[in-house]
Enzyme design. Structure first.
Site, PDB file in Angstrom:
ATOM      1  N   ASN A 150       2.169 -13.233   4.251  1.00  0.00           N
ATOM      2  CA  ASN A 150       3.343 -12.762   3.503  1.00  0.00           C
ATOM      3  C   ASN A 150       4.653 -13.050   4.219  1.00  0.00           C
ATOM      4  OD1 ASN A 150       1.752 -10.716   4.997  1.00  0.00           O
ATOM      5  ND2 ASN A 150       3.585  -9.454   4.745  1.00  0.00           N
ATOM      6  N   HIS A 200       2.255  -7.162  -8.808  1.00  0.00           N
ATOM      7  CA  HIS A 200       3.710  -7.294  -8.718  1.00  0.00           C
ATOM      8  C   HIS A 200       4.170  -8.497  -7.893  1.00  0.00           C
ATOM      9  CE1 HIS A 200       4.688  -5.334  -4.679  1.00  0.00           C
ATOM     10  NE2 HIS A 200       3.426  -4.990  -4.816  1.00  0.00           N
ATOM     11  N   CYS A 324      12.774  -1.508  11.670  1.00  0.00           N
ATOM     12  CA  CYS A 324      13.295  -0.431  12.505  1.00  0.00           C
ATOM     13  C   CYS A 324      12.199   0.619  12.721  1.00  0.00           C
ATOM     14  CB  CYS A 324      14.493   0.194  11.804  1.00  0.00           C
ATOM     15  SG  CYS A 324      15.435   1.234  12.887  1.00  0.00           S
TER      16      CYS A 324
END
Ligand code: PLP
Length: 393
Positions: A150, A200, A324
């Site tokens: 990905n 999706h 993060c």
């Protein structure tokens, strides 16, 4: 400001045709497909058609397809089924660059008595199948390797891997969430036992997935309940989304060639122009064997998050290769596994395109990116102090 959406590995726009196919199943045709009456029965018939559309895209049999809620569920169901049907085996092989849907699950299983082997990749994100051969033991229940990454788009030789794994009588699963609809998949021509898909990522809605289970493969259900999906996944079917996903698969089969020529052409133009116009930028991952829509580019001495913020000011959407975590920016596990230097890994951006992108959009991005990077480098003490030593551009 219009949006230029280059984040299609995160999620995709629902195709107009998909939405249209779904709408009647919210409004008028809301029957339960398990009901005895004709009103529900007609919905069951549409689900059968959707299953056939999905099966056709990947060269499978309709009965080998089960509908799930997402790619994550499909991945979890595949691994847990392998462990449940082979209870004497406690070893799982996967790779260091898998999506958290596999990696975090395996880390969790590692705390429950399973032994996990994560195969390494080289600096280009390529897997060495010799390592796979050496890692298999009589205790191995399943090998799970993603088909297309990905973050980098790098394609693993999963069909070759499946053949090796099968010879040893071990189950093979692949996470094909990023691959399906982008490159051809033909389950008749490989030995993959289970394969995960997410709606999706191919212009169907969020919250619908598929687990392919090869005929004859023992399966232990993840969700236990009613008789739906031949008792392999309980729960009333997400009818509109299943019908939408069927339509999306039909469109994907039709658009695959466009993906491989038009989208790849746009991606290559974007990549080439960025590398030419921006010093000390480079592509992460093997560029020869890659998904046609993805490029992951590092810009040395700048923060990916800062780049994204400035891109956002122009309406350009992409992703960064750092996340993060606990207040500090950590480069992605994929780039770390590839040994991408710290100064490069922090400034990496993933651009992922779709058939809905236009050349005009790509030209706009090519026009804006150099100034964005220059502006950030102007503020970077690391960039400024690195300048005298920089000769490789
Ligand atoms: N596997 C890969 C490779 C993915 O990229 C993703 C989503 O980004 C998933 C699994 C999870 O899919 P979902 O969002 O449908 O749970």
């Amino acid at each position: 400001m219009s949006v230029i959406y280059l984040d299609n590995n995160a999620t995709t726009e629902v195709a107009k045709e998909v939405l249209e196919a779904m709408l009647p199943y919210f409004r008028d045709l809301y029957g339960n497909p398990s009901s005895m009456h004709t009103f529900g029965g007609q919905v069951a018939q549409k689900i059968r058609e959707a299953r056939e559309q999905v099966a056709a895209l990947i060269g499978a049999l309709p009965e080998e397809i089960i509908f799930t809620s997402c790619g994550t569920e499909s991945d979890n169901a595949a691994i847990r089924s392998a462990l449940a049907t082979r209870p004497d085996k406690k070893h799982i092989i996967t790779s260091r660059v898998e999506h958290p849907a596999i990696r975090a699950l395996c880390a969790n299983l590692g705390t429950h008595g399973y032994k996990i082997t994560e195969l390494p990749v080289d600096k280009n994100g390529i897997l060495d199948l010799e390592n796979l051969e050496k890692s298999m033991t009589p205790d191995t229940a399943i090998v799970s390797l993603m088909w297309g990454n990905n973050e980098t788009g790098v394609i693993f030789p999963v069909e070759e891997a499946a053949a090796m794994v099968h010879k040893r009588g071990i189950l093979f699963h692949t996470d094909a969430v990023q691959t399906t609809g982008k490159i051809p998949i033909n389950m008749k021509k490989n030995a993959i036992d289970m394969l995960s898909i997410s709606g999706h990522k191919l212009h169907a809605p969020k919250g619908i997935g598929i687990l392919y289970i090869r005929r004859g493969t023992k399966f232990s259900p993840f969700l236990i309940g009613g008789h739906q999906e031949r008792e392999r996944r309980g729960g009333t079917e997400n009818t509109p989304s299943i019908i939408g996903l069927g339509k999306a698969c039909e469109l994907a089969a039709k658009n695959m060639e466009k993906e491989n020529t038009y989208v790849k052409g746009l991606r290559d133009k974007l990549e080439k122009q960025i590398l030419t116009k921006i010093p000390q930028s480079r592509v992460n991952g093997d560029t020869t064997n890659r998904l046609p829509n993805t490029t992951n580019i590092s810009f040395e001495y700048v923060e990916g998050e800062a780049i994204l913020l400035l891109m956002n000011e122009h309406g350009i959407c992409a992703s960064s290769g750092s996340a993060c975590t606990s207040g500090s920016l950590q480069p992605s596990h994929v780039l770390r596994a590839m040994g991408v230097p710290f100064t490069m890994a922090h400034g990496s951006i993933r651009f992922s395109l779709s058939i809905y992108n236009t050349e005009k959009e790509i030209d706009f991005v090519i026009d804006k990116m150099p100034a964005i990077i220059e502006r950030l480098r102007g503020m970077s003490p690391y960039w400024n102090s690195s300048q005298p030593a920089c000769t490789n551009q």
